[in-house]
Design a protein around this motif. Structure first.
Motif, short mmCIF file in Angstrom:
data_model
loop_
_atom_site.label_atom_id
_atom_site.label_comp_id
_atom_site.label_asym_id
_atom_site.label_seq_id
_atom_site.Cartn_x
_atom_site.Cartn_y
_atom_site.Cartn_z
N VAL A 6 23.85 -76.97 56.60
CA VAL A 6 23.92 -78.05 57.57
C VAL A 6 23.79 -79.39 56.87
O VAL A 6 22.90 -79.58 56.03
N THR A 7 24.69 -80.33 57.20
CA THR A 7 24.59 -81.67 56.63
C THR A 7 23.82 -82.60 57.55
O THR A 7 22.93 -83.30 57.12
N LYS A 8 24.15 -82.61 58.83
CA LYS A 8 23.48 -83.48 59.79
C LYS A 8 23.85 -83.07 61.20
O LYS A 8 24.73 -82.22 61.41
N ARG A 9 23.20 -83.70 62.16
CA ARG A 9 23.53 -83.47 63.56
C ARG A 9 24.38 -84.63 64.06
O ARG A 9 24.10 -85.79 63.75
N ILE A 10 25.43 -84.30 64.82
CA ILE A 10 26.31 -85.33 65.36
C ILE A 10 26.57 -85.06 66.83
O ILE A 10 26.37 -83.93 67.32
N THR A 11 26.99 -86.07 67.54
CA THR A 11 27.31 -85.91 68.96
C THR A 11 28.71 -85.32 69.13
O THR A 11 29.51 -85.27 68.19
N GLY A 12 28.98 -84.91 70.38
CA GLY A 12 30.32 -84.41 70.69
C GLY A 12 31.38 -85.47 70.44
O GLY A 12 32.48 -85.16 69.96
N ALA A 13 31.06 -86.72 70.77
CA ALA A 13 32.02 -87.80 70.54
C ALA A 13 32.30 -87.96 69.05
O ALA A 13 33.46 -88.12 68.64
N ALA A 14 31.27 -87.90 68.23
CA ALA A 14 31.46 -88.00 66.78
C ALA A 14 32.29 -86.83 66.26
O ALA A 14 33.14 -86.99 65.37
N ALA A 15 32.07 -85.63 66.82
CA ALA A 15 32.84 -84.47 66.41
C ALA A 15 34.32 -84.67 66.69
O ALA A 15 35.19 -84.32 65.88
N ILE A 16 34.63 -85.26 67.84
CA ILE A 16 36.03 -85.53 68.20
C ILE A 16 36.64 -86.52 67.21
O ILE A 16 37.75 -86.32 66.70
N LEU A 17 35.92 -87.60 66.95
CA LEU A 17 36.45 -88.63 66.05
C LEU A 17 36.65 -88.10 64.64
O LEU A 17 37.65 -88.41 63.98
N HIS A 18 35.69 -87.31 64.16
CA HIS A 18 35.83 -86.74 62.81
C HIS A 18 36.98 -85.74 62.76
O HIS A 18 37.67 -85.63 61.73
N ALA A 19 37.18 -85.00 63.85
CA ALA A 19 38.30 -84.06 63.88
C ALA A 19 39.63 -84.81 63.78
O ALA A 19 40.54 -84.40 63.06
N PRO A 153 30.38 -79.50 72.87
CA PRO A 153 30.84 -80.08 71.62
C PRO A 153 31.09 -79.06 70.52
O PRO A 153 31.73 -79.36 69.52
N HIS A 154 30.60 -77.83 70.70
CA HIS A 154 30.71 -76.83 69.64
C HIS A 154 32.16 -76.48 69.32
O HIS A 154 32.48 -76.09 68.18
N ASN A 155 33.07 -76.60 70.31
CA ASN A 155 34.47 -76.29 70.02
C ASN A 155 35.36 -77.52 70.16
O ASN A 155 36.58 -77.40 70.32
N ALA A 156 34.75 -78.69 70.05
CA ALA A 156 35.53 -79.93 70.15
C ALA A 156 36.61 -80.00 69.06
O ALA A 156 37.76 -80.35 69.32
N THR A 157 36.24 -79.64 67.85
CA THR A 157 37.20 -79.70 66.74
C THR A 157 38.35 -78.75 66.96
O THR A 157 39.53 -79.12 66.76
N GLN A 158 38.04 -77.54 67.40
CA GLN A 158 39.12 -76.57 67.63
C GLN A 158 40.10 -77.06 68.70
O GLN A 158 41.32 -76.90 68.56
N ILE A 159 39.59 -77.65 69.76
CA ILE A 159 40.46 -78.12 70.85
C ILE A 159 41.31 -79.29 70.38
O ILE A 159 42.50 -79.38 70.70
N ILE A 160 40.72 -80.19 69.62
CA ILE A 160 41.49 -81.32 69.09
C ILE A 160 42.60 -80.83 68.17
O ILE A 160 43.76 -81.28 68.25
N LEU A 161 42.29 -79.89 67.31
CA LEU A 161 43.31 -79.37 66.38
C LEU A 161 44.40 -78.62 67.14
O LEU A 161 45.58 -78.70 66.77
#
Length: 601
Positions: A6-19, A153-161
């Motif tokens: 684990v590197t850090k904790r982020i919000t769902g919004a941050a997960a979307i932006l990073h994706a 937020p756990h699957n935010a990246t998958q949905i964005i991709l």
């Protein structure tokens, strides 16, 4: 999950932006609201590396800016709007990116889904009840290639991709993804080694699809054997590869090219093979009626049967990224064969196959090609003579669109121009007289919702700057009515804030000519009412399509974004206006507006 993972904790919004950032999205246009605190917090943290954020005071302008960026670069841009209200604020731009198959990611928050403080982000403003609607996604569902909701937020990246897979795969288009304020605020751990489902490289778009060997053999034989072939296209030129592949094939066999209702410029207008442009009107195109083989490439409306159509004996073939026109309910183009392909790949394959074909080097083929060349060069010369004649200064000193275009073209000599053509009833005049010969030098909205030009100019300018072409000149061509649709106060403010100055040419004919012309086609008797009135009114006033009194277009642009402006009524005012406008944009980095007053409708 161990601490080493684990590197850090982020919000769902941050997960979307990073994706978005990890997937290569570099430009995000935002119109923010009470559903976005987690986004604002991430913006303020400065943790985003390559994703640049641009504020737009209006949602339609934001989406048009994303559209302009995507159309110039071929890469998706993103938009973030506020709940269902901001989604509706996207307005006609949703139609444009959908019908134009433009890859744009649209994000929106929703009202909080809890109301008693159960979770971070729970309802705490009265508007959270007012903006609660049964089905927010339904507002835009029919226009989307993909739409979904991020519930955790756990699957935010998958949905964005997954959304990006759809918008980047042919046929391209927009995606719409929503998330509640609680989902955006909820924090998750970020692993140092994300699973494959969160890896953009493992969740890529479809590879371009070409023609099969059998199709190549069949189609190359048909084109080589044709006496009078014709290529018709509307958006093959959406990429440099498509533009060049079309030119290669057309020049190889001396096949004339006609652009019908083009969204992009698809072929050099300075080539003797170019047969011109057609939108509404214009009558029967000779090249279409005389063709024995017609190859339609990437076109939604290759012809309008009421005014122009191929011979009943012509063989018609269709190459398209969207040959069935999946989002259009009533559509038909009878043809011998159709293929779903990436046109840039298919046309390049065809050129290679033609060169290797046994009949290509035969004497009879050579004779047909040389005869076509002579005929088409004569036709091109005659057309150029007509265009040059139209550019002459009228004896009465009043300005016409062809004359103005000829002088603007002269003023821009040596410059690389990217034109945005939303000139409605003057679309053809701009396309015919710009004399462009490079890919992506004249672009349209992709659809029929007016007002795209303004945001698109900002987005196109940002795209050019990002790709080392900051010295290119962006010119938006628009009618007076369309100019008002573009929420100019927002666009010129953005142009000033983000240093994206552009030149706007407004064709002021005193109203909306398109609905008037549509009326005349169905009710020709109305034309007889076109007489002068003692009170100075005209038929356009009775038809409710008049824009009188005329707004002070330049003052609006000046007030919003410090734009320089002038009005041109006479031919002797044109050259100075063009010279000064170019200096303002290129040297002083100010947007410029030239209002060209032409004959009133």
């Amino acid at each position: 999950m161990t601490s080493s993972q684990v590197t850090k904790r982020i919000t769902g919004a941050a997960a979307i932006l990073h994706a978005l950032e990890d997937a290569g999205i570099t430009h995000l246009f935002v119109n923010l609201g009470s559903d976005h605190p987690a986004f604002l917090s991430t913006f303020a943290s400065k943790e985003l590396q390559s994703l640049k954020v641009y504020t737009s005071p209006n949602e339609m302008v934001a989406l048009s800016a994303a559209s302009g960026f995507a159309q110039v670069t071929g890469k998706p841009a993103a938009v973030l709007v506020h709940v269902e209200c901001g989604t509706q604020g996207l307005a006609g731009a949703v139609h444009n990116v959908s019908k134009g198959r433009i890859p744009v990611m649209i994000l929106a928050g929703t009202v909080p889904v809890t109301m008693e403080g159960e979770m971070t982000g729970s309802r705490n403003e009265y508007i959270h009840w007012i903006q609660d609607v049964p089905d927010q996604r339904a507002i835009v569902r029919q226009y989307m290639r993909y739409e979904h909701e991020i519930r955790r937020p756990h699957n935010a990246t998958q949905i964005i991709l997954r959304a990006l897979q759809f918008i980047k795969s042919e046929p391209q288009g927009p995606a719409y993804v929503i998330a509640s304020r609680e989902a955006l605020e909820e924090q998750i751990d970020t692993p140092t080694q994300p699973p494959a489902s969160q890896n953009p490289c493992k969740n890529s778009a479809l590879e371009p699809q070409g023609l099969t060997p059998q199709a190549l053999a069949f189609l190359s034989t048909a084109l080589i054997a044709a006496e009078k072939p014709l290529i018709v296209t509307s958006y093959c030129g959406r990429s440099l590869a498509g533009f060049e592949a079309l030119r290669e094939l057309a020049e190889l066999l001396a096949i004339p090219v006609h652009e019908n209702a083009p969204i992009y410029n698809n072929f050099p207008t300075t080539s003797y093979l170019h047969q011109g442009h057609q939108w509404n009107g214009g009558g029967q195109l000779p090249a279409l009626s005389e063709a024995d083989v017609v190859l339609v490439v990437d076109s939604d409306v290759p012809w309008i049967g009421a005014q122009s159509k191929p011979s009943p004996d012509a063989l018609v073939y269709h190459l398209d990224s969207d040959p069935l026109k999946e989002s259009t309910t009533l559509w038909s183009m009878p043809c011998e064969k159709r293929w779903k392909v990436d046109s840039s790949l298919a046309l390049s394959q065809l050129a290679t196959t033609v060169r290797a074909h046994a009949d290509f080097s035969s004497g009879s083929t050579e004779t047909r090609i040389r005869a076509r060349e002579r005929f088409l060069k004569e036709r091109f010369s005659a057309r150029q003579t007509r265009l040059i004649k139209a550019e002459e200064a009228p004896a009465d000193g009043n300005v016409t669109v062809p004359h103005f275009m000829s002088r603007l073209r002269q003023a821009c000599e040596g410059l690389r121009v990217v034109g945005l053509n939303e000139s409605t009833t003057n679309l053809g005049n701009v396309a015919d007289h710009l004399k462009h010969n490079q890919a992506l030098s004249l672009i349209g909205s992709g659809g029929g919702a007016l007002g795209w030009y303004s945001g698109a100019a900002v987005g196109a300018s940002l795209a050019l700057q990002a790709h080392g072409r900051a010295d290119d000149l962006v010119v938006a061509f628009t009618g007076d009515g369309t100019w008002l649709f573009g929420i100019p106060s927002c666009a010129y403010w953005m142009a000033k804030k983000y240093q994206t100055p552009f030149l706007t040419i407004i064709w002021n004919n005193g109203g909306w000519a398109s609905p008037k012309n549509a009326c005349m086609r169905i009710h020709p008797e109305v034309a007889q009412m076109q007489t002068s009135r003692s009170d100075g009114s005209m038929l356009s006033d009775d038809l409710m399509v008049s824009i009188t009194p005329s707004p002070s277009f330049g003052k609006i642009a000046e007030g919003a974004g410090d734009a320089w402006w002038t009005q041109v009524r006479r031919v002797d005012e044109v050259d100075e206006a063009c010279k000064t406008a170019l200096a303002m944009v290129r040297e002083q980095k100010r947007s410029a507006v030239i209002e060209v007053v032409i004959n009133r409708i």
